[in-house]
Structure formats: C-alpha cells, structure tokens
Design a protein around this motif. Structure first.
Motif, mmCIF file in Angstrom:
data_model
loop_
_atom_site.group_PDB
_atom_site.id
_atom_site.type_symbol
_atom_site.label_atom_id
_atom_site.label_comp_id
_atom_site.label_asym_id
_atom_site.label_seq_id
_atom_site.Cartn_x
_atom_site.Cartn_y
_atom_site.Cartn_z
ATOM 1 N N MET A 215 15.285 25.506 5.053
ATOM 2 C CA MET A 215 15.687 25.547 6.463
ATOM 3 C C MET A 215 16.679 26.681 6.745
ATOM 4 N N GLU A 216 17.413 27.103 5.718
ATOM 5 C CA GLU A 216 18.325 28.240 5.860
ATOM 6 C C GLU A 216 17.591 29.576 5.784
ATOM 7 N N GLY A 217 16.284 29.536 5.488
ATOM 8 C CA GLY A 217 15.498 30.757 5.424
ATOM 9 C C GLY A 217 15.356 31.332 4.029
ATOM 10 N N CYS A 218 15.640 30.532 3.012
ATOM 11 C CA CYS A 218 15.525 30.991 1.625
ATOM 12 C C CYS A 218 14.143 30.658 1.058
ATOM 13 N N VAL A 219 13.713 31.479 0.119
ATOM 14 C CA VAL A 219 12.533 31.179 -0.673
ATOM 15 C C VAL A 219 13.031 30.393 -1.877
#
Length: 128
Positions: free
Chosen positions: A38-42
């Motif tokens: 959700m934080e945009g990390c892979v």
C-alpha cells in the motif's frame, strides 16, 4: 506503519523490499506485505510458510537438499532487494534469519525490523 496510507504510484522508482523472518509468523508476513504494498513498494516474500505446504516431504532426511536450495533462493531475493525488512514480532530472530541479516548487511543493504518500528510507534523508518 499506518493502515491509512494512500498507495504511491510504483513506476520505475518503487523500492524493492525482501521480507525475512521465521515462518511461524505467516499472519505478520501477510500484514507487513499488505502495508508495504500500500506504500507503493514491491515486496518479495517467502514462498512457503510451513511444512504443511509440503506434507509428504521428509525434512529430517532432506535427500533432495531442498532446504539448502530454498535458502539459496532466499539469498537471491535478498540480493534483488533495495532493503530487507525483518518480520520479528516481539523481537524474535532465529538462526536462519540471523544469517540472512548478516548476508544483507554484507551486501550493504539497509535492514529494518518490525519490532523496532512497532516499539517506536507508527513506522519511523528505523534502520540498523
């Protein structure tokens, strides 16, 4: 970590994070995976969490050397990461995870710990 963070666009700048920790913490892995995604990390995580994933495999004999091969695969996941995140509720770190932390540090990878972020409040980004 906060539950209400808006997802960031991934694009080519998304941070790649490999999760490490004891397979006994499957629920915690799922929650950390969700929050970091959700934080945009892979997020790269474990492929299997328990021996029930391979109920007929004799881990005591391990004639096919599966345990070693899975360990090597996880080291490759660490090499692929920008950062390593240790899922260690209550600060528990087993022998395998200690080895993975040492390996990540030897590669100069930043290492974060769930227990330290939980203790500090809502994810202050504490690194080791």
């Amino acid at each position: 970590m906060e539950d209400e963070r808006a997802p960031q666009p991934a694009g080519g700048d998304a941070k790649v994070i490999t999760l490490c920790g004891s397979t006994r913490f499957e629920a915690e892995f799922a929650e950390v995976n969700r929050l970091l995604t959700m934080e945009g990390c892979v997020v790269i995580r474990l492929g299997m969490f328990s021996r029930r994933d391979l109920p007929d495999y004799d881990w005591t004999a391990d004639r096919s050397d599966l345990k070693r091969r899975l360990g090597e695969l996880h080291l490759q996941k660490i090499r692929m990461a920008d950062e390593v995140y240790i899922v260690d509720p209550g600060g528990y770190i087993g022998e395998s995870t200690r080895g993975e932390i040492a390996y990540a540090k030897s590669l100069g990878k930043p290492v974060r710990y769930l227990s330290r972020e939980s203790a500090a409040g809502a994810g202050d980004g504490t690194h080791d």
